[in-house]
Design an enzyme around this catalytic site. Structure first.
Site, PDB file in Angstrom:
ATOM      1  N   ASN A 208     -13.227 -56.066   4.308  1.00 25.15           N
ATOM      2  CA  ASN A 208     -13.595 -56.633   3.358  1.00 25.15           C
ATOM      3  C   ASN A 208     -12.617 -56.208   2.183  1.00 25.15           C
ATOM      4  O   ASN A 208     -11.636 -55.619   2.607  1.00 25.15           O
ATOM      5  CB  ASN A 208     -15.089 -56.041   3.190  1.00 25.15           C
ATOM      6  N   PRO A 304     -24.684 -48.558  11.777  1.00 28.68           N
ATOM      7  CA  PRO A 304     -25.568 -47.662  11.074  1.00 28.68           C
ATOM      8  C   PRO A 304     -25.579 -47.722   9.713  1.00 28.68           C
ATOM      9  O   PRO A 304     -24.584 -47.785   8.830  1.00 28.68           O
ATOM     10  CB  PRO A 304     -25.441 -46.264  11.570  1.00 28.68           C
ATOM     11  N   ASP A 305     -26.856 -47.962   8.769  1.00 23.65           N
ATOM     12  CA  ASP A 305     -26.739 -47.752   7.440  1.00 23.65           C
ATOM     13  C   ASP A 305     -26.741 -46.128   7.036  1.00 23.65           C
ATOM     14  O   ASP A 305     -27.645 -45.440   6.848  1.00 23.65           O
ATOM     15  CB  ASP A 305     -28.067 -48.416   6.799  1.00 23.65           C
ATOM     16  N   LYS A 338     -33.418 -52.784  -3.508  1.00 18.83           N
ATOM     17  CA  LYS A 338     -32.621 -51.964  -2.389  1.00 18.83           C
ATOM     18  C   LYS A 338     -32.739 -50.347  -2.469  1.00 18.83           C
ATOM     19  O   LYS A 338     -32.844 -49.730  -1.515  1.00 18.83           O
ATOM     20  CB  LYS A 338     -31.190 -52.509  -2.773  1.00 18.83           C
ATOM     21  N   LYS A 342     -33.696 -48.568   0.735  1.00 19.05           N
ATOM     22  CA  LYS A 342     -32.745 -47.278   1.241  1.00 19.05           C
ATOM     23  C   LYS A 342     -33.333 -46.001   1.131  1.00 19.05           C
ATOM     24  O   LYS A 342     -32.836 -45.068   1.918  1.00 19.05           O
ATOM     25  CB  LYS A 342     -31.376 -47.541   0.831  1.00 19.05           C
TER      26      LYS A 342
HETATM   27  N1  CTP Z   1     -24.218 -48.666   2.938  1.00 18.45           N
HETATM   28  C1  CTP Z   1     -23.878 -47.747   3.861  1.00 18.45           C
HETATM   29  N2  CTP Z   1     -23.949 -48.210   5.215  1.00 18.45           N
HETATM   30  C2  CTP Z   1     -24.017 -49.605   5.537  1.00 18.45           C
HETATM   31  C3  CTP Z   1     -24.207 -50.446   4.635  1.00 18.45           C
HETATM   32  C4  CTP Z   1     -24.281 -50.186   3.238  1.00 18.45           C
HETATM   33  O1  CTP Z   1     -23.951 -46.497   3.565  1.00 18.45           O
HETATM   34  N3  CTP Z   1     -24.048 -49.849   6.729  1.00 18.45           N
HETATM   35  C5  CTP Z   1     -24.149 -48.395   1.368  1.00 18.45           C
HETATM   36  C6  CTP Z   1     -23.106 -48.640   0.586  1.00 18.45           C
HETATM   37  O2  CTP Z   1     -22.223 -47.656   0.605  1.00 18.45           O
HETATM   38  C7  CTP Z   1     -23.885 -48.865  -0.859  1.00 18.45           C
HETATM   39  C8  CTP Z   1     -25.195 -49.382  -0.232  1.00 18.45           C
HETATM   40  O3  CTP Z   1     -25.394 -48.923   0.850  1.00 18.45           O
HETATM   41  O4  CTP Z   1     -24.027 -47.695  -1.479  1.00 18.45           O
HETATM   42  C9  CTP Z   1     -25.510 -51.079  -0.614  1.00 18.45           C
HETATM   43  O5  CTP Z   1     -24.923 -51.597   0.223  1.00 18.45           O
HETATM   44  P1  CTP Z   1     -25.102 -53.056   0.747  1.00 18.45           P
HETATM   45  O6  CTP Z   1     -24.006 -53.712   1.534  1.00 18.45           O
HETATM   46  O7  CTP Z   1     -25.225 -53.759  -0.737  1.00 18.45           O
HETATM   47  O8  CTP Z   1     -26.700 -53.332   1.102  1.00 18.45           O
HETATM   48  P2  CTP Z   1     -27.118 -54.052   2.193  1.00 18.45           P
HETATM   49  O9  CTP Z   1     -28.252 -53.098   2.670  1.00 18.45           O
HETATM   50  O10 CTP Z   1     -26.212 -54.500   3.143  1.00 18.45           O
HETATM   51  O11 CTP Z   1     -28.006 -55.324   1.366  1.00 18.45           O
HETATM   52  P3  CTP Z   1     -27.617 -56.713   1.118  1.00 18.45           P
HETATM   53  O12 CTP Z   1     -26.239 -57.069   2.003  1.00 18.45           O
HETATM   54  O13 CTP Z   1     -28.659 -57.364   1.877  1.00 18.45           O
HETATM   55  O14 CTP Z   1     -27.154 -56.913  -0.298  1.00 18.45           O
END
Ligand code: CTP
Length: 398
Positions: A208, A304-305, A338, A342
């Site tokens: 990205n 993983p988130d 969000k 989270k």
């Molecule tokens: N983030 C993370 N790990 C991931 C995806 C995101 O730690 N796999 C963290 C990013 O560093 C940021 C936050 O989550 O602090 C927001 O990420 P975003 O991509 O906007 O959130 P999503 O859950 O993907 O929501 P959406 O794409 O539906 O907006």
């Protein structure tokens, strides 16, 4: 600059000791007074005479040197400095420190001191990765010992990996950060930054457009307030801030590993633009056109988130977890949802809709979402946003 602060520099026995002579010079150039201590093993790599000449100081070598005891006892020596620096810090000395040994001059000084201690580990990659060293490092961090490096690179032993002592300018920056008594001195903050690259095959990847600029500015602002910063970064286009412990990764899964390996932390700021998916059927070899005209089909699997996982840790959760949200519409409502989804404490939300000029730009207009509600900040430079956020973090955990 130093304001005439004094460093007790303990040089342990490793090949990186040769860099410690340069470290003495650079510290003195910055106005620090340096008193070297050499372990017997260090004397196999550098001579007391060179250390003494460069430091323009007596070099201390032996616990039972009675002349030294008459001049200055080891207790006094360990406290006369403003900071103790161990460079290189070998696996052996780290183990002694972690377990409270006082078996020679270096370990005794480290036990007797009431001053902050900064270590610059240097060792073979296998020794660095050994569970015993990982455990000792964790114990030292829990005791508030500061560290810089090691970095990745080629080693004198012919292997490649983590274990090389941090370069001298980084150690100098860490010394200055350790001595700049800010509200975050003694605090450890983890920052993720940059994009991730998710391989398709050995030469292609999904990425990205994140430059890493905002994450880097936040890490620099935290360092300026005295924090020790572990900076876990994907392949960003801006260089990491000097003085941070930089852990470079490529994929989201590697970022997750690096983040959990860097714990414990007092706070975590997840500024990275982590890819939501990786290619589950990534090829081990470069993919070729097969002449059929058919394009390959990618199977995506969720990454993983990291933010959600950190926020939901049952033990060892950082005291403050901050996430980011890039939104194009209903910024406050989406970012508030969000934050709840989270489980993080704060969300820094920004409007990245077309026309906002935020993506790739130098300015940012953010809303800070906390348990108390939404707080809109004026449009500011990314450095200024970082400074304000670091101050808010300091007010919360400092
Ligand atoms: N983030 C993370 N790990 C991931 C995806 C995101 O730690 N796999 C963290 C990013 O560093 C940021 C936050 O989550 O602090 C927001 O990420 P975003 O991509 O906007 O959130 P999503 O859950 O993907 O929501 P959406 O794409 O539906 O907006």
């Amino acid at each position: 600059m130093s304001n005439g602060k004094r460093i007790l520099l303990i040089i342990a026995g490793g090949i990186a000791a040769f860099k410690s002579l340069d470290l003495i010079r650079r510290l003195r150039e910055r106005g620090f007074g340096v008193t070297p201590v050499l372990t017997p093993a260090a004397e196999q790599f550098v001579t007391p005479l060179s250390a003494s000449a460069l430091a323009a100081s007596k070099v201390y070598r032996d616990l039972f040197d009675l002349t030294d005891e008459a001049e200055m006892g080891h207790i006094e020596l360990s406290r006369a400095a403003d900071l103790l620096v161990v460079a290189p810090a070998t696996a052996d000395l780290m183990a002694k420190m972690a377990h409270g040994h006082a078996s020679d001059l270096a370990s005794t000084l480290l036990m007797a001191t009431d001053k902050p201690v900064l270590i610059a580990p240097a060792m073979n990659v296998r020794m660095w990765e050994h569970p015993a060293t990982r455990r000792n490092l964790r114990l030292l961090q829990e005791d508030g010992i500061l560290s810089v490096g090691p970095v990745e690179g080629a080693m004198a032993c012919g292997e490649f990996g983590f274990g090389r002592m941090a370069e001298v300018p980084e150690i100098v920056a860490a010394v200055e950060a350790a001595l700049s008594a800010g509200p975050l001195t003694g605090r450890h903050v983890l920052v993720t930054s940059g994009p991730t690259h998710e391989p398709i095959d050995p030469v292609r990847y999904i990425a990205n457009r994140s430059s890493g600029a905002q994450g880097t500015a936040i890490a620099a602002a935290l360092l300026a307030l005295g924090a020790r910063v572990s900076f876990v970064t994907g392949p960003a286009s801006v260089p990491p801030p000097p003085g941070a412990e930089v852990i470079r990764v490529e994929t989201a899964r590697q970022m997750r590993e690096a983040v959990f390996a860097a714990l414990p932390a007092d706070a975590a700021v997840c500024a990275a633009a982590v890819a939501d998916w990786h290619v589950a059927n990534a090829a081990g070899r470069k993919m070729k056109k097969d002449g059929s005209g058919r394009a390959p089909a990618f199977e995506l699997a969720e990454n993983p988130d990291i933010l959600a996982e950190l926020s939901r840790l049952e033990t060892g959760r950082p005291g403050l977890v901050v996430g980011f949200a890039a939104e194009t519409d209903d910024v406050v409502a989406n970012a508030t949802a969000k934050r709840a989804r989270k489980g993080c404490d704060w969300i820094v939300a920004n409007d990245v809709s077309e026309g906002s000029g935020v993506m790739g730009g130098t300015e940012n207009e953010v809303t800070l979402i906390t348990a108390e509600g939404a707080e809109a900040w004026p449009r500011l430079g990314k450095g200024e946003v970082a400074r304000l956020l670091a101050e808010r973090i300091a007010a919360r955990i400092g």
